[in-house]
Design a protein around this motif. Structure first.
Motif, PDB file in Angstrom:
ATOM      1  N   VAL A   1       0.891  -1.148  -0.084  1.00 20.10           N
ATOM      2  CA  VAL A   1       0.058   0.007   0.014  1.00 20.10           C
ATOM      3  C   VAL A   1       0.991   1.065   0.125  1.00 20.10           C
ATOM      4  O   VAL A   1       0.474   1.990  -0.749  1.00 20.10           O
ATOM      5  CB  VAL A   1      -1.074  -0.045   1.279  1.00 20.10           C
ATOM      6  CG1 VAL A   1      -1.764   1.343   1.467  1.00 20.10           C
ATOM      7  CG2 VAL A   1      -2.077  -1.124   1.063  1.00 20.10           C
TER       8      VAL A   1
ATOM      9  N   ARG B   1      -8.725   3.737   3.919  1.00 16.69           N
ATOM     10  CA  ARG B   1      -7.463   3.882   3.186  1.00 16.69           C
ATOM     11  C   ARG B   1      -7.168   5.296   2.700  1.00 16.69           C
ATOM     12  O   ARG B   1      -6.012   5.693   3.019  1.00 16.69           O
ATOM     13  CB  ARG B   1      -7.464   2.600   2.333  1.00 16.69           C
ATOM     14  CG  ARG B   1      -7.236   1.306   2.447  1.00 16.69           C
ATOM     15  CD  ARG B   1      -5.664   0.900   3.406  1.00 16.69           C
ATOM     16  NE  ARG B   1      -5.949   1.503   4.625  1.00 16.69           N
ATOM     17  CZ  ARG B   1      -6.403   0.474   5.591  1.00 16.69           C
ATOM     18  NH1 ARG B   1      -6.839  -0.312   5.192  1.00 16.69           N
ATOM     19  NH2 ARG B   1      -6.436   0.929   6.709  1.00 16.69           N
TER      20      ARG B   1
ATOM     21  N   ASP C   1      -6.371   7.478   5.665  1.00 19.73           N
ATOM     22  CA  ASP C   1      -5.172   6.939   6.222  1.00 19.73           C
ATOM     23  C   ASP C   1      -4.024   7.954   5.399  1.00 19.73           C
ATOM     24  O   ASP C   1      -3.092   8.569   5.841  1.00 19.73           O
ATOM     25  CB  ASP C   1      -4.563   5.792   5.996  1.00 19.73           C
ATOM     26  CG  ASP C   1      -5.199   4.736   7.304  1.00 19.73           C
ATOM     27  OD1 ASP C   1      -5.703   5.421   8.047  1.00 19.73           O
ATOM     28  OD2 ASP C   1      -5.124   3.545   7.130  1.00 19.73           O
TER      29      ASP C   1
END
Lengths: 340, 318, 529, 332
Positions: free
Chosen positions: A13, C359, C362
């Motif tokens: 990620v 995400r 984040d």
């Protein structure tokens, strides 16, 4: 899902994030309508036929978009190691990486000093306040912390300049801190003197960052600790007859280690922001000031902006990864993916 | 010899709206090897009484009266003396909700050895050995010493707490709702361990619970609390079979039993009082079916109705 | 028993009770009350600033040309603390009158007019003398101050040979008018007389003449010296050398000129004489002198002095309040709306949507905002409303996380299941159960995120990335920093501290308010039993 | 009470899939799941309080939710009024919900803290949209509050949940469930958070309501002693299975399954003179993620044989409505 698998996922990620940032970074300057040759060239010379094209070629501006993109990615992901080192600056007509190489340490020094100062003043103060919950000390720390929340850092810095430079130095002639810049002119001789001189120039900017930030750290630490101190396991520890010191450090403070690690990572973006303003105010030739001046409306220097953004994003992402690792080490309970 | 004697113990919490009289003038005495059950509904002050004995009361609490432990007044002791000589060494506790009472990021073994090292001059290794023995004793097995609390099941955590409470061979153990939040079978297992240890080691205990059944199973004396006061105190059999105070009578009758023939469950009308402004005189009178005029005017004295039987009710004192 | 009132009335009562209860809880919170007073004060200021401020926004913007006073004029109350500034001149804008100097006018001159404009007629024919004659006009003003730095004087002169001499010839035994003419040489000298009679000539023109006129034709003035409006500013290049100073010694010069309090005299001396090339009798004409204005740039001004450009700081401060409030609240409101939207969606829908949204959060959370904002502003523009939007876009992540976790726990709450068990749809549950429960948190968080937005805007303005035309506090600080407020000669505390303190104060107000609301409205902190 | 059944549950299953790592999910084909409820059948009769007892994690709460379709069952059917609730379309289900209600354990959680008592009780009326006018709503709310002993209603209408006591809250929760005139109510540990002196009040209220409104209850509890006073019939669950079922008194006095026996033996008694036989079984409940094969209780059963490890016992009718799932029932 094991910790290792989780970490692998985080790394993937993270890489995607860096890639995404790099791409956005590229796209935004495609959107920007200005033509850099306009201010690269003397207006007289710009009329010379062919010259504009020569310049555009030199800076790789004539290539089709996809070629530019691939070259750009190559530039970025080589991290300044392979030529052309993040591309050519429009300003210096040199590799961006060359200039970054000497500016970056300065910024890291400044931010490092500020971070260390904040941590070594703020966290103990927070612990102290938490151990004295409800007393005047505690109220003072809470007050200072809330106050910090509403005070712009640059205003604190202006006040410090006003006091140390305008008053103490320029009005009364006491030179505690230099008036600005990052090194004395003429430069001192010898490596040690130079280092000392740079540190001396860093002192006031770093100090201002600490003054503007430590109370926030103290308040965060205090709140987390007070939370921890009201937990049942602290009552157990107290009933066990452990000393307040042991309770505070071994039991309460240990249990907030993961949160402190999180706090450290979350403070990074703020620090980068702080660098831009601080360096501008104090005239430190670090990356922040460089970045800001590269965004100058009449004379933007895109390759610099792109390189800085990319490097900063990479740093932040890497730091977050490290914090994730740290988190897993510090908290045996780690419930994967439920950080923060 | 008297092990613990509470005399006119009071604990008021100062709040913005006035004092909350969580514990209001309670007295009782326990001997060595006694197991006293402190029973009452939530908010009746039983946990506060425990905190007062352990001197763990929150900063806004005001404690007065006397807590005589082996003849010494705990309330007059200096902080450091209390911490070094009494806490855990003489009086230890089993807290309510072991999942929160154990430190989340310290190994359970370390949490036990730390208590031993704080009070006894032993080496780390000796302390670990003791902890291992204790773990075997409560049936967890010494191999689990290096676990973290989240790696243990609820029953094991509670056993860990019990093992921890035994670490320094205390004279008195105070157990606050030791089995609440445990399932019936696990509760039975834990109670069994407690009873066995009691017999084997001759422990003196105070068991605090809202569950009369549990107290009936583990204790030999019972103190029934209502709204910050002890309304009845005495030997467990007497209190349960011949309750003197109407509240005790009703409360016992409200507990269903799995044994014996079915009986009608009793209910008490009304709701427990707010301890910020409790009813005047006898605090139970608004809910008491036998309330008389005097109950509304005069607070009943806490008297010895029989040998070692204390009760605070006008019905008895008349 | 029946409920007597209809349900609508019951609703009113319920809300009255709610608000009353809220206020009862809130009014116990001292910090909250302080915050409320601060914010109400700022709101009042913002609303009334058009009337309260001595100058309008346009008058105090950096691009406004008119000066309110000298640059970095000290505030009016400064002399109380700094006696050295006691005799600083305030802004003077004097419209002075001319009068004739005492004594007889030469015969060949006649004066006419009064006050603002005077006219002198010259006719050499009357005396037939070719000697220069002079008329002296004076204008007085009282000047009780010291330490003047800049002054500006302005007057207009206008030579108008509208009265001319008839040219007569002795023809056929009698004088005949054969034409008219008017021609003269003239000169104006302009000097200042200090109260101690020291005289400083500081402007004059060279001799000028108006044209000879053909006796048989109509007068033709096309080549005449025309009138002019003379503006004398103390910092003019020419003025200090004329008075014996270097160009950069302007303030020294003015201090010397206006050394002592007292009556100052400005003298305009106009000298006439016939040109050499015409007969004396034909020399005639007139000059009008008018509009004598003196502006003494104030070095002491208003409540909070002036900034580098000589604009009123107090007015700027007042106008800044409205912008800061509007800016902070609107960006916080947009950010919070986004936060609620994302948080509720992620929390309620869950699954992949939740995963993706979190995400993104984040990533956004660990991106430093300022560098990105700077790029976006540089690329897309500097407007204030644009700034509101992008600050809002970078301000909702933290809240959406909080709201998401709140929604996650709310979703599992028994009362939601109760509603489902009664047949409630998802939309109903979101609107009636989820949102009302997260709103208080969101409200408190909105109030608490206002300071962040205000500070960010101030920082951007300070870095020169704000709206160039909006008089914001950050911009005031930028100008102060960039234009010498910190230099030991100025030390313009009045220009540095007020905008900074205003930012701090308004932020503290919101912090206090937010904390108090959070405490009152958040059921977590309420005691259960 | 008669024997007409209101609700019939057959072969009900509920598996909760577990989140696993992406890589692991590739490795194994079968999606791992927690078998919260694994093939249970029973029926609930008119005016009956049917007790479902078991330890935490045995699936009793999941069963409760499945019966009124707060959860979608993995398999099996729930028959109510001749319709299978597991498959009826949503709009039909919405209408049916008028007759199916639930009361939860924690009165602090089951009432929306931002709504007044009136709003809470009248909410089902709004959702189902069955009252014609405000007056009707008001009257129904009033009536149900009086039934629940929340008198005078005016005193409570404006209050918020945090302004009333625990017992009153639970009454509000029950009032809310009763306002639509239900026929079947799931009561999930309705008194376990209440103090002893209040508990009996609420239990008596429930019994009164059963008689007065002819409703049936599914009474879910971990407290077997209280269920003795409340329930007509009892089903004991262990790890997602019903191990024993029958009339309450008969089950308690004369348990057939070893688990039931241990469960009853473990219950403390409020009588210090009673000396009960201590049958404390060892160990803890295994994980429902990977339940033991064969009889699920065999890991802890004092009389487990080889067959218990291999073969799963069926729930069979042993005598007079006494069902048990055991290879070696007690006393047989």
């Amino acid at each position: 899902m094991g910790f290792r698998e989780y970490l692998a996922k985080r790394i993937i990620v993270s890489f995607l994030v860096i890639f995404l940032v790099a791409t956005l970074n590229f796209l935004i300057f495609i959107v920007y309508p200005a033509d850099p040759t306009r201010y690269l060239l003397d207006p007289q010379l710009a009329r010379t036929p062919g010259l504009v094209d020569v310049i555009r070629d030199q800076y790789g501006l004539n290539e089709p978009l996809h070629v530019k993109y691939v070259k750009y990615l190559g530039n970025m992901f080589s991290f300044g190691i392979l030529p052309p080192h993040f591309g050519y600056s429009f300003q210096t007509h040199d590799f961006v990486a060359n200039e970054m190489a000497w500016r970056m340490p300065l910024t890291i020094l400044l931010l490092g000093l500020a971070l260390v100062g904040n941590v070594i003043i703020g966290i103990p103060l927070g612990i102290f306040a938490a151990s004295r919950r409800g007393t005047k000390t505690d109220v003072a720390v809470i007050g200072a912390g809330l106050f910090t929340y509403g005070v712009p850092t640059f205003f604190v810095q202006l006040l410090m300049i006003l006091f140390f430079i305008s008053f103490v130095y320029q009005t009364y002639g006491i030179k505690i801190f230099p008036a600005g810049g990052w090194i004395s002119y003429p430069n001192p001789e010898g490596l040690i003197n130079v280092m000392g001189d740079i540190l001396w120039h860093m002192a006031l900017p770093a100090l201002t960052l600490v003054v503007a930030g430590f109370a926030g750290w103290a308040l965060y630490t205090r709140n987390m600790l007070v939370d921890a101190l009201t937990q049942d396991y602290v009552a157990t520890a107290r009933a066990k007859g452990l000393s307040e010191r042991t309770i505070l450090f071994k039991h309460a403070f240990k249990s907030i280690h993961p949160q402190v690690a999180t706090l450290l990572t979350l403070s990074l973006p703020g620090l980068v922001t702080g660098a831009i303003i601080t360096e501008t105010i104090f005239g430190l030739e670090g990356v922040g000031k460089w970045y800001l001046s590269s965004l100058d409306r009449s004379n933007p220097d895109f390759p610099v902006v792109q390189a800085v953004l990319f490097v900063v994003a990479t740093l932040v992402v890497v730091c977050n990864l490290v914090a994730d690792l740290l988190y897993g080490v510090l908290d045996p309970r780690i419930r994967v993916g439920q950080r923060r | 010899m008297e092990l613990l004697k509470l005399q006119n113990l009071k604990m008021y919490y100062g709040t913005l709206r006035g004092d909350v009289r969580a514990v209001d003038d309670i007295s009782f005495t326990m001997e060595k090897k006694d197991t006293v059950g402190l029973a009452g509904e939530s908010g009746c002050g039983k946990t506060s009484a425990m905190l007062a004995i352990l001197r763990l009361q929150p900063p806004n609490a005001k404690v007065s009266g006397e807590i005589l432990f082996q003849g010494k007044n705990l309330l007059k002791m200096s902080d450091s003396e209390f911490r070094k000589n009494i806490r855990w060494k003489k009086i230890s506790t089993i807290f309510q909700g072991a999942m929160n009472a154990l430190h989340p990021t310290l190994r359970v073994g370390d949490q036990i050895t730390e208590a031993i090292l704080a009070h006894e001059s032993r080496s780390k290794q000796e302390a670990t050995e003791i902890a291992g023995k204790l773990f075997d004793l409560v049936g967890i097995g010494s191999e689990r010493l290096d676990r973290y609390s989240h790696e243990l099941s609820g029953g094991m955590k509670q056993r860990t707490m019990i093992a921890m409470s035994l670490a320094c061979n205390p004279e008195l153990i105070i157990a606050d709702e030791p089995t609440t939040a445990l399932d019936v079978i696990i509760e039975a297992q834990v109670l069994k361990v407690m009873k066995e240890l009691q017999e084997k080691l001759g422990l003196s205990m105070i068991v605090i619970s809202h569950d009369l059944s549990m107290i009936a199973e583990t204790c030999n004396k019972a103190a029934i609390m209502y709204a910050g006061k002890i309304v009845e105190f005495g030997g467990i059999v007497k209190v349960f079979t011949e309750p003197l105070h109407p509240y005790t009578q009703k409360l016992i009758a409200a507990f269903p039993s799995i044994l014996g023939s079915m009986r009608e469950l009793a209910s008490i009308s009304g709701f427990p009082p707010d301890l910020l402004s409790p009813p005047p005189a006898c605090r139970f009178h608004p809910r008491c079916p036998y309330a008389m005029n005097i109950c509304r005017k005069e607070e009943p004295r806490y008297i010895e109705a029989d040998q070692n039987r204390y009760v605070a009710c006008h019905l008895v004192s008349r | 028993m029946k409920l007597k009132s209809p349900i609508s009335e019951y609703r009113v009562q319920l809300w009255t009770r709610r608000i009353k209860n809220f206020w009862l809880d809130y009014s116990h919170n001292k910090i909250g009350l302080v915050g409320l007073v601060i914010i109400v004060g700022f709101v009042f200021t913002a609303v009334t600033s058009p009337w309260l401020a001595p100058y309008s926004v346009e008058e105090v913007r950096p691009d406004a040309l008119k000066y309110n006073a000298d640059g970095y004029a000290v505030p009016a109350w400064y002399p109380i603390f700094f006696p050295a500034t006691a005799n600083y001149p305030p802004q003077h804008e004097l419209k002075l009158n001319w009068s004739m100097a005492a004594g007889e006018l030469p015969q060949s001159l006649t004066a006419n007019g009064s006050g603002r404009s005077f006219r002198v007629y010259y006719d050499a024919n009357i005396t037939g003398s070719s000697d220069p004659v002079e008329a002296v006009f004076v204008s007085k003003f009282e000047y009780p101050y010291k330490y003047m730095r800049i002054f500006e004087m302005q007057f207009t002169y206008n030579p108008r040979p509208e009265s001319f001499v008839e040219i007569r010839r002795f023809i056929a035994g009698k004088w005949r008018v054969i034409g008219t003419t008017g021609s003269m040489l003239w000169k104006i000298e302009f000097e200042l007389v200090r109260p101690d009679n020291a005289t400083f000539p500081f402007w004059d023109n060279n001799w000028e003449r108006n044209k000879y006129v053909n006796p048989h034709a109509l007068p033709d003035f096309s080549d005449d010296a025309t009138g002019d409006t003379i503006t004398l500013i103390s910092s003019d290049r020419t003025l200090p050398p004329k008075l014996g100073y270097e160009a950069w010694e302007t303030s020294l010069m003015t201090a010397h000129l206006f050394l002592k309090p007292g009556e100052y005299l400005v003298r305009a001396k106009i000298t006439f004489k016939p040109p050499d090339d015409i007969p004396v009798e034909e020399a005639a004409g007139s000059i009008e002198i008018s509009n004598f204005d003196v502006e003494i740039r104030g070095r002491i001004h208003g409540l909070l002095g002036t900034d580098a450009f000589g604009h009123d700081v107090w007015s700027q401060l007042l106008h800044g309040a409205a912008i800061s409030l509007l800016f902070g609240i609107s960006s916080a409101a947009i950010a919070v709306s986004l936060g609620i939207l994302v948080g509720v969606t992620a929390g309620f829908v869950g699954g992949a949507v939740d995963e993706v949204m979190m995400r993104i959060v984040d990533i956004l959370l660990c991106i430093p905002v300022l560098p990105i904002l700077l790029v976006l502003i540089a690329v897309f523009g500097y407007s204030l409303w644009y700034l509101v939007l992008i600050i809002a876009i970078f301000g909702w992540q933290g809240l959406s996380r909080v709201i998401r976790s709140h929604v996650l726990s709310l979703r599992e709450m028994a009362f939601v299941e109760c509603a489902t068990a009664s047949g409630a749809s998802k939309g109903y549950i979101i609107l009636k159960h989820i949102v009302p429960n997260v709103l208080p948190t969101a409200l408190a968080s909105m109030v608490l995120s206002v300071p962040g937005a205000i500070i960010l805007e101030a920082a951007l303005s300070f870095l020169g990335f704000g709206d160039p035309l909006a008089p914001t506090w950050g911009k005031m600080l930028q100008n102060a920093y960039a234009f010498g407020a910190f230099s030991p000669t100025n030390l313009a505390l009045w220009d540095i501290l007020p905008p900074g303190i205003a930012i701090v104060l308004i932020c503290m107000g919101f912090v206090f308010l937010g904390h108090a609301i959070d405490e009152v409205v958040n059921p977590r902190l309420r005691r259960r039993r | 009470m008669n024997n007409e059944s209101v609700m019939k549950i057959s072969n009900l299953k509920k598996y909760f899939p577990i989140k696993v790592g992406f890589i692991k999910s590739l490795a194994s084909k079968e999606i791992p799941a927690v078998r919260a409820v694994d093939d249970i059948s029973f029926d609930i009769r008119k005016e009956e309080i049917f007790g479902l007892v078991g330890e935490s994690g045995c699936g009793k709460t999941t069963t409760g939710r499945l019966t009124i379709r707060l959860l979608e069952p993995t398999e099996g059917s729930v028959f109510f009024e001749g319709k299978d609730l597991a498959v009826v379309p949503n709009d039909v289900m919405r209408k049916l919900r008028q007759k199916l209600q639930i009361v939860f354990q924690d009165p602090y959680e089951s009432l929306n803290p931002r709504m007044s008592v009136f709003d809470i009780i009248s909410e089902p009326l709004h959702i189902q949209n069955i009252t014609a006018s405000e007056e009707q709503t008001r009257d129904r709310v009033h009536k149900v509050m009086e039934e629940m002993g929340l008198v005078p209603p005016e005193e409570f209408l404006y209050r918020f949940p945090h302004e009333i006591s625990g017992g009153q809250r639970q009454r509000v929760a029950i009032a809310r469930a009763f306002v639509l005139g239900p026929e079947f109510i799931v009561a999930d540990e309705p008194v376990s958070m209440l103090d002893a002196s209040i508990r009996t009040q609420v239990l008596k209220l429930i019994k009164k309501l059963v008689k007065q409104f002819h409703v049936s209850f599914l009474y879910i509890t971990h407290d077997i002693a209280t269920s003795r006073h409340m329930c007509n019939r009892l089903a004991v669950m262990y790890l997602g299975k019903i191990v024993e079922m029958g009339p309450t008194e008969s089950v308690i006095k004369n348990p057939f399954h070893h688990y039931t026996d241990a469960l009853i033996a473990a219950v403390p008694v409020p009588d210090p003179t009673a000396r009960r036989i201590e049958v404390v079984i060892k160990g803890e409940v295994p994980s429902a993620f990977n339940p033991p094969p064969g009889c699920r209780f065999h890991t802890r059963c004092p009389r487990a044989q080889d067959i218990c490890k291999k073969e799963e016992p069926e729930l069979i009718d042993l005598e007079k409505e006494r069902y048990v799932a055991c290879h070696f029932p007690l006393g047989k």
